[in-house]
Design a protein around this motif. Structure first.
Motif, PDB file in Angstrom:
ATOM      1  N   SER A  81       0.675  -1.391  -0.106  1.00  0.00           N
ATOM      2  CA  SER A  81       0.022  -0.152   0.034  1.00  0.00           C
ATOM      3  C   SER A  81       0.838   1.396  -0.024  1.00  0.00           C
ATOM      4  CB  SER A  81      -1.025   0.008   0.996  1.00  0.00           C
ATOM      5  OG  SER A  81      -0.355   0.305   2.317  1.00  0.00           O
ATOM      6  N   ILE A  82       0.395   2.398  -0.464  1.00  0.00           N
ATOM      7  CA  ILE A  82       1.098   3.742  -0.565  1.00  0.00           C
ATOM      8  C   ILE A  82      -0.118   4.590  -0.278  1.00  0.00           C
ATOM      9  CG2 ILE A  82       1.374   3.502  -3.001  1.00  0.00           C
ATOM     10  CD1 ILE A  82       3.770   5.475  -2.632  1.00  0.00           C
ATOM     11  N   HIS A  83       0.045   5.724   0.481  1.00  0.00           N
ATOM     12  CA  HIS A  83      -1.002   6.609   0.661  1.00  0.00           C
ATOM     13  C   HIS A  83       0.060   7.953   0.968  1.00  0.00           C
ATOM     14  CE1 HIS A  83      -4.037   3.757   1.251  1.00  0.00           C
ATOM     15  NE2 HIS A  83      -3.322   2.965   1.935  1.00  0.00           N
ATOM     16  N   GLY A  84      -0.543   8.895   0.370  1.00  0.00           N
ATOM     17  CA  GLY A  84      -0.009  10.371   0.416  1.00  0.00           C
ATOM     18  C   GLY A  84      -0.720  11.380  -0.234  1.00  0.00           C
ATOM     19  N   GLY A  85      -0.658  12.653   0.357  1.00  0.00           N
ATOM     20  CA  GLY A  85      -1.578  13.751  -0.091  1.00  0.00           C
ATOM     21  C   GLY A  85      -2.975  13.758   0.045  1.00  0.00           C
ATOM     22  N   THR A  86      -3.402  14.806  -0.436  1.00  0.00           N
ATOM     23  CA  THR A  86      -4.699  15.024  -0.326  1.00  0.00           C
ATOM     24  C   THR A  86      -5.618  15.611  -1.624  1.00  0.00           C
ATOM     25  OG1 THR A  86      -4.582  17.319   0.646  1.00  0.00           O
ATOM     26  CG2 THR A  86      -5.034  15.531   2.368  1.00  0.00           C
ATOM     27  N   VAL A  87      -4.919  16.768  -2.168  1.00  0.00           N
ATOM     28  CA  VAL A  87      -5.647  17.154  -3.335  1.00  0.00           C
ATOM     29  C   VAL A  87      -4.433  17.591  -4.269  1.00  0.00           C
ATOM     30  CG1 VAL A  87      -7.583  18.062  -2.022  1.00  0.00           C
ATOM     31  CG2 VAL A  87      -5.600  19.448  -2.347  1.00  0.00           C
ATOM     32  N   ALA A  88      -4.850  17.814  -5.500  1.00  0.00           N
ATOM     33  CA  ALA A  88      -3.874  17.960  -6.632  1.00  0.00           C
ATOM     34  C   ALA A  88      -3.108  19.485  -6.312  1.00  0.00           C
ATOM     35  CB  ALA A  88      -4.556  18.217  -7.937  1.00  0.00           C
ATOM     36  N   ASN A  89      -3.808  20.494  -5.798  1.00  0.00           N
ATOM     37  CA  ASN A  89      -3.068  21.644  -5.737  1.00  0.00           C
ATOM     38  C   ASN A  89      -2.289  21.869  -4.370  1.00  0.00           C
ATOM     39  OD1 ASN A  89      -5.206  21.854  -4.275  1.00  0.00           O
ATOM     40  ND2 ASN A  89      -6.090  23.994  -5.347  1.00  0.00           N
ATOM     41  N   THR A  90      -2.023  20.972  -3.727  1.00  0.00           N
ATOM     42  CA  THR A  90      -1.222  20.942  -2.192  1.00  0.00           C
ATOM     43  C   THR A  90       0.081  20.148  -2.380  1.00  0.00           C
ATOM     44  OG1 THR A  90      -3.191  21.600  -1.038  1.00  0.00           O
ATOM     45  CG2 THR A  90      -1.304  20.781   0.121  1.00  0.00           C
ATOM     46  N   VAL A  91       1.325  20.631  -2.092  1.00  0.00           N
ATOM     47  CA  VAL A  91       2.383  19.724  -1.899  1.00  0.00           C
ATOM     48  C   VAL A  91       2.259  18.911  -0.802  1.00  0.00           C
ATOM     49  CG1 VAL A  91       4.859  19.594  -1.497  1.00  0.00           C
ATOM     50  CG2 VAL A  91       3.756  21.411  -3.043  1.00  0.00           C
ATOM     51  N   PRO A  92       2.125  17.519  -0.857  1.00  0.00           N
ATOM     52  CA  PRO A  92       1.770  16.588   0.226  1.00  0.00           C
ATOM     53  C   PRO A  92       3.078  16.640   1.196  1.00  0.00           C
ATOM     54  CG  PRO A  92       2.437  15.331  -1.592  1.00  0.00           C
ATOM     55  CD  PRO A  92       2.330  16.560  -2.207  1.00  0.00           C
ATOM     56  N   ALA A  93       2.616  16.629   2.487  1.00  0.00           N
ATOM     57  CA  ALA A  93       3.869  16.824   3.566  1.00  0.00           C
ATOM     58  C   ALA A  93       4.195  15.352   4.033  1.00  0.00           C
ATOM     59  CB  ALA A  93       3.688  17.877   4.618  1.00  0.00           C
ATOM     60  N   ILE A  94       3.319  14.363   3.619  1.00  0.00           N
ATOM     61  CA  ILE A  94       3.800  12.837   4.269  1.00  0.00           C
ATOM     62  C   ILE A  94       2.954  12.108   3.385  1.00  0.00           C
ATOM     63  CG2 ILE A  94       1.308  12.878   5.392  1.00  0.00           C
ATOM     64  CD1 ILE A  94       2.923  11.544   7.888  1.00  0.00           C
TER      65      ILE A  94
END
Length: 396
Positions: free
Chosen positions: A251-264
């Motif tokens: 599994s791999i999970h990261g980010g929330t929306v396209a216009n935000t640089v994911p922090a985790i």
């Protein structure tokens, strides 16, 4: 011995309806793990033990996550005599989709029992109940102790089942047979790969998607790391009874929306390594790769070990294997071969406690965890014959 083989063959054929009925009763108890509720299946086993006057104990680390063990033979007298444990798990994986009938309403068709747990592992428990009945009726001839266990939580690591019984309840035996490897009684599980589960966390810095240079993208850094370890070379890549070692990105999970640089970003990795390899060496290698990626990409990672089940390996010339082979040949006319297992059974926990344990049992390899799971009735009967002969051989 020939007369005994014939007597046991006749006995177990006469127990066919009992095996079918008991298997169906177990399958009809909904013990999906999670949440487990093995107490539902234990109540079925308990009634059977009471009817046969088999002494038993119930062990429960967490409410409704119940284990039961029946004892046949003189427990006090048997401390210096051989003891044999047969353990079947009473939990099952979730039913999932694709069923042509209710997975928790067992039915018989074309010589097979259908339902979740029929092959993994409730059908085998029904066979072992017939063995327990035979041994109880002939208990006066036993010099050793037979233990039949219905255990909890096997499908999710056994912390509430076999591990608990061994670590906190004082359960012990000289030998153990775990009928949880299928292969139609043609293979004996003598060695299992180690199973190392890792959770990797990539830490970055959140920023607006229009200015990614102001942030640190945890997902891109994770991708860089995963691309590095994808081609990891295990130190031990060959074993005569095993397929090569493996790595799976589960599994791999990261980010929330396209216009935000994911922090985790988090990834879960499953590594199956061969006997002789070291989980410590593997983890150190992974950490070294992490450090390289951190230096190259302004990245920061954290590694967490979520499960570490060591590899196991017992000699193929062990007396237990010889006994299983002899009696399987007497009933089926074929000799089972030693095998290596990529998955894990509770033989791991048993071997770690100094118990000589192997996996051996009926069932088709592709039935467990599948939709429309089923098992051959004749295989369950034949397995009961073989296990009765094995038990009598060891305990008399």
């Amino acid at each position: 011995m020939n007369n005994m083989v014939k007597d046991i063959e006749k006995y177990m054929q006469n127990e066919a309806n009992e095996i079918i009925n008991f298997a169906c009763k177990l399958i009809n108890t909904k013990t999906e793990n999670p949440p487990g509720n093995e107490i539902l299946a234990v109540s079925v086993v308990e009634k059977y033990f009471k009817r046969l006057k088999i002494p038993y104990e119930i062990f429960e680390k967490t409410k409704s996550r119940t284990n039961i063990i029946g004892y046949i033979g003189e427990r006090e007298r048997s401390r210096e005599r051989p003891s044999l444990l047969a353990a079947c798990h009473l939990d099952v994986v979730p039913a999932g989709d694709g069923w042509q009938s209710d997975p928790f309403c067992a039915h018989v068709k074309n010589g097979r029992i259908f339902g979740r747990g029929s092959s993994d592992n409730k059908g085998q428990m029904a066979s072992m109940m017939a063995v327990a009945k035979y041994l109880k009726e002939n208990e006066s001839g036993l010099k050793g102790l037979f233990l039949l266990a219905g255990v909890a939580d096997e499908e999710r690591g056994s912390a509430l089942g076999m591990e608990y019984l061994l670590d906190e309840c004082g359960i012990h035996a000289d030998y153990a047979i775990i009928p949880d490897v299928a292969n139609n009684m043609q293979m004996i599980d003598v060695t299992e790969k180690g199973a190392l589960f890792l959770e990797i966390t990539s830490f970055g810095k959140q920023a607006h998607g229009s200015t990614p240079e102001r942030g640190i993208n945890a997902v891109w850094n994770m991708i860089a790391f995963l691309n590095q370890i994808r081609h990891y070379k295990f130190r031990h890549a060959f074993h005569p009874l095993h397929s090569p070692p493996t790595m799976n990105l589960g599994s791999i999970h990261g980010g929330t929306v396209a216009n935000t640089v994911p922090a985790i970003c988090k990834a879960q990795i499953d590594l199956r390594y061969l006997p002789g390899d070291s989980p410590t060496d593997i983890i150190n290698d992974i950490r070294s790769i992490m450090k390289e990626v951190e230096d190259q990409h302004s990245a920061r990672f954290e590694l967490k070990i979520t499960s570490d089940q060591p590899s196991t390996n017992i000699p193929v010339d062990n007396p237990l294997i010889e006994i299983i082979t002899k009696h399987t040949e007497a009933i089926l006319g074929t000799k089972p071969k030693p095998m290596g297992q990529s998955g894990s059974t509770v033989t791991k926990q048993l071997i770690q406690k100094g118990i000589t344990a192997v996996g051996f049992g009926p069932g088709d390899h592709d039935e467990a965890h599948a939709a429309n799971e089923s098992i051959s009735i004749q295989e369950l009967i034949d397995f009961a014959k073989i296990m009765a002969l094995i038990s009598w051989d060891i305990l008399t």
